[in-house]
Design an enzyme around this catalytic site. Structure first.
Site, short mmCIF file in Angstrom:
data_model
loop_
_atom_site.label_atom_id
_atom_site.label_comp_id
_atom_site.label_asym_id
_atom_site.label_seq_id
_atom_site.Cartn_x
_atom_site.Cartn_y
_atom_site.Cartn_z
N LYS A 115 -42.48 -126.98 -3.44
CA LYS A 115 -41.72 -128.21 -3.17
C LYS A 115 -42.60 -129.46 -3.18
O LYS A 115 -42.09 -130.56 -3.31
CB LYS A 115 -40.97 -128.08 -1.85
N1 PMP Z 1 -38.32 -119.91 -2.18
C1 PMP Z 1 -38.38 -120.74 -1.14
C2 PMP Z 1 -39.14 -120.33 0.07
C3 PMP Z 1 -37.73 -121.98 -1.17
O1 PMP Z 1 -37.79 -122.81 -0.10
C4 PMP Z 1 -37.00 -122.32 -2.33
C5 PMP Z 1 -36.28 -123.63 -2.37
N2 PMP Z 1 -35.01 -123.68 -1.77
C6 PMP Z 1 -36.94 -121.41 -3.39
C7 PMP Z 1 -37.62 -120.22 -3.29
C8 PMP Z 1 -36.15 -121.67 -4.64
O2 PMP Z 1 -36.66 -122.71 -5.41
P1 PMP Z 1 -35.66 -123.70 -6.12
O3 PMP Z 1 -34.99 -124.50 -5.04
O4 PMP Z 1 -36.50 -124.54 -7.01
O5 PMP Z 1 -34.65 -122.90 -6.86
#
Ligand code: PMP
Length: 344
Positions: free
Chosen positions: A48
């Protein structure tokens, strides 16, 4: 040992360029070669960081953000931490509207990083004025010149990974990868990375990991929103009870669902076998790999990249707590060494 010793101006310069690490043991018996892109190496310990930096810098380029402006988001998770970190360095005010279900540890962590945290009641509908969605929206309207990151519905979330994660993987594998396996939450990671990789080689197979209790897999197959797919589950950050516009379903070839229990055990197995202390969804992604290998998805020439979204430290009171695992009933069916009582 790593050799390049560099000095940096600030922590943001360390975002991205995360390593690919060969999975040596957990993939024993699988056909093909498997590498994890370990996003816990980002300074905020998750993927993130990439979207926080990218979206904020786009808003700066477009003249939306000025010194002292406010950035708003609705998350107590990784995105909140990353936005708070970027805001500190760049001199912005960071407001996070979070659910009262968020742990005290998480709220304390965000406040430590300088964020103003609004704790909103968890058990009200999303359209209730007290919900964290509505509180964020209202603050965004009231605070002139503020930016609402809105990661589930922000195309820039996809662009962040198109411009960073995708090119990095292409370069690190010298274009030789055959499969990308990635968790889907907002969908930004998988969609942006896949768009880039498919622009280079449309034959690369893109496989999303979803949770039982989430609508994404069914929506991908039918393009219909099926409420019956929705029920509570424990993995955080994976799957969703709505269809995010930050997911480009057309670049994803298929989805695989994993259970809370198997994902948790596989995350613990990654620590024991590979020395990789990573988050719950990294366990989910590796569990997905196991299922795909069993289904015969890979052959001896497969070069598979799996994305590990965050570091394990955020899960100490969950999957890395034997008490939590026992409370969930996850130790009843699997008798693993880590669950055995030890004398301290
Ligand atoms: N794993 C974790 C720990 C996350 O916080 C997120 C984000 N919500 C994701 C995977 C998935 O990534 P994305 O939001 O880019 O699909």
């Amino acid at each position: 040992m790593k050799e390049d010793l560099q000095v940096y101006d600030n922590i943001l310069q360390l975002i991205g360029n995360t390593p690919l690490i060969h999975l040596n043991k957990i993939t024993n018996g699988f056909k093909g070669n498997f590498f994890a892109k370990v996003e816990g190496f980002n300074p905020g310990h998750s993927s993130k960081d990439r979207i926080a930096l990218y979206i904020i810098e786009e808003a700066e380029k477009n003249g939306i953000l000025k010194p002292g402006s406010t950035i708003i988001e609705t998350t107590s998770g990784n995105t909140g931490f990353s936005i708070a970190m970027v805001s500190i360095i760049k001199g912005y005010e960071c407001i996070l509207a979070v659910s009262s279900k968020s742990s005290k540890d998480k709220i304390d962590m965000l406040r430590t990083m300088g964020a103003k945290v609004y704790v909103c009641p968890a058990n009200v509908p999303a359209d209730d004025p007290r919900s964290y969605y509505q509180v964020a929206r209202r603050l965004h309207e009231e605070i002139k010149g503020s930016v609402y990151i809105n990661q589930y519905f922000n195309e820039l979330n996809i662009d962040a990974h198109f411009n960073t994660t995708g090119p990095e993987i292409w370069k690190q594998t010298e274009g030789k990868l055959t499969h990308l396996v990635a968790c889907s939450g907002t969908g930004g990671t998988i969609s942006g990375t896949a768009r880039f990789l498919k622009s280079k080689n449309p034959d690369i197979k893109i496989i999303g990991i979803d949770a039982f209790g989430s609508v994404l897999k069914k929506y991908h197959e039918t393009r219909e929103f099926d409420e019956e797919e929705i029920y509570p589950y424990r993995i955080e950050g994976l799957g969703k009870n709505l269809i995010p516009t930050a997911t480009d379903f057309d670049v994803i070839d298929k989805f695989v669902k994993v259970t809370d229990e198997e994902a948790a055990h596989t995350a613990r197995e990654l620590a024991r076998t590979e020395g990789l202390f990573v988050g719950y969804t990294s366990g989910a992604a590796t569990q997905g790999l196991k299922q795909l290998a069993e289904e015969g998805e890979f052959d001896k020439d497969s070069e598979v990249i799996v994305i590990f979204p965050d570091h394990g430290s955020r899960y100490m009171s969950k999957i890395y707590s034997d008490d939590w695992m026992t409370e969930q009933g996850f130790f009843d069916t699997k008798n693993e060494a880590a669950s055995q009582p030890i004398e301290i």
